[in-house]
Design a protein around this motif. Sequence first.
Motif, PDB file in Angstrom:
ATOM      1  N   GLY A  85       0.784  -1.212  -0.061  1.00 16.68           N
ATOM      2  CA  GLY A  85      -0.072  -0.047   0.046  1.00 16.68           C
ATOM      3  C   GLY A  85       0.962   1.204   0.007  1.00 16.68           C
ATOM      4  N   ILE A  86       1.787   1.114   0.799  1.00 17.28           N
ATOM      5  CA  ILE A  86       2.737   2.351   0.763  1.00 17.28           C
ATOM      6  C   ILE A  86       3.543   2.774  -0.647  1.00 17.28           C
ATOM      7  N   PHE A  87       3.814   1.522  -1.014  1.00 18.27           N
ATOM      8  CA  PHE A  87       4.722   1.843  -2.423  1.00 18.27           C
ATOM      9  C   PHE A  87       3.320   2.190  -3.697  1.00 18.27           C
ATOM     10  N   TYR A  88       2.192   1.526  -3.402  1.00 18.03           N
ATOM     11  CA  TYR A  88       1.274   1.900  -4.457  1.00 18.03           C
ATOM     12  C   TYR A  88       0.886   3.392  -4.210  1.00 18.03           C
ATOM     13  N   ALA A  89       0.713   3.951  -2.924  1.00 18.34           N
ATOM     14  CA  ALA A  89       0.317   5.298  -2.723  1.00 18.34           C
ATOM     15  C   ALA A  89       1.356   6.248  -3.018  1.00 18.34           C
ATOM     16  N   PHE A  90       2.562   5.879  -2.719  1.00 16.33           N
ATOM     17  CA  PHE A  90       3.712   6.846  -2.936  1.00 16.33           C
ATOM     18  C   PHE A  90       4.790   6.509  -4.049  1.00 16.33           C
TER      19      PHE A  90
END
Length: 356
Positions: A85-90
């Motif tokens: 999720g972190i890599f998808y969001a940022f």
Amino acid sequence: MADNDTQRATPGYGRVAAMTVMVLAIVGAAWLLVSMMRLVLLVFAATTIAVLFSAVANRIERWTRLPRGLALALSVILLLGTVIGIFYAFGAQLAQQFDTIQEQIPAAFQAVQRQLDSWGLGEPSRELLTQGSSDLSTIMSRAGGYALSIGSGLSDAVLVLVGAIFLAADPELYRRGLVTLVPPKAEGVARKAVDDAAGGLRGWMKGEAVAIIVVAVLTGAGLSLLGVPAAIGLGLIAGLMDIVPFVGPIIAGVPAVLLAFTQSPSTALWTIVLFLIVQQIQGNILQPIVQKHAVDVPPAVLLFSVIGMGLLFGFIGVLLAAPLTIVVFVLVQRIYVQALLGRDITVATDKVKEEE
């Protein structure tokens, strides 16, 4: 008379042969261990991740009363989902930040060279910076090759992840297996040593998770206030490199200072001050928290273990140097210092139990 001498000499030859076979066996075992060290490191990496999965699963199991298998599945989904999720969001923003870092590093070296000329520091410094710029440009130009190398290591990552899930599914099974390898009289010490090692890893991971977040946020926010390009990417690098004791902050600080030079020498100076302040916070506030719940390993031991593991095994050695040193340190304390030498020791799990 000669027969008696021969009979007396025979046991001597037997002892020599036995010692020779023993030495060859030790050398062969050492050679086999060295040749399989990559596999050993992968197993240790899987064990470390399994400790994390198991700790989260234990919390879920206590809070929800779910079965072990379902709690473990939720812990894996939660942790992997958080990372993805972190890599998808940022991800897009971070990719742009890293592209900025790559593009502006050569200009940063030129700004440093111009500043050195104005200070009259001489040609040797300029030649050193030119060589550094060439080496860094070469590294950046080979980023695709490094990406392919990382891609070829995805099978190892999958192996580590699957192995960690299997280990976390029934940790008591593997704990009993390790304990049964020692003589019955030493089972109690071995069981305690395994528990201490697992407790040390759990404490280290908890402390490092907090340290990574705090260092990344403080560094990224500070660089943004100073107007340094790619502040978010540099903050993320600083946070992740905090896993590597002593050496990591220096590695993370170099590109930040270089990019700050593209703004002005004073910005570069304030960037150095920022990194020193963040490291003071990390060393005086966060590190004691890590040591309180993990293991208080002497700094020199950690430093030389990072250097040695890096020289022997490269990046994976540097990444695993701190947790591996903690495990070895705990085992030496519990097995050698306490059990064999009979001296009193206090490890992290003992301190936590005393506080509870």
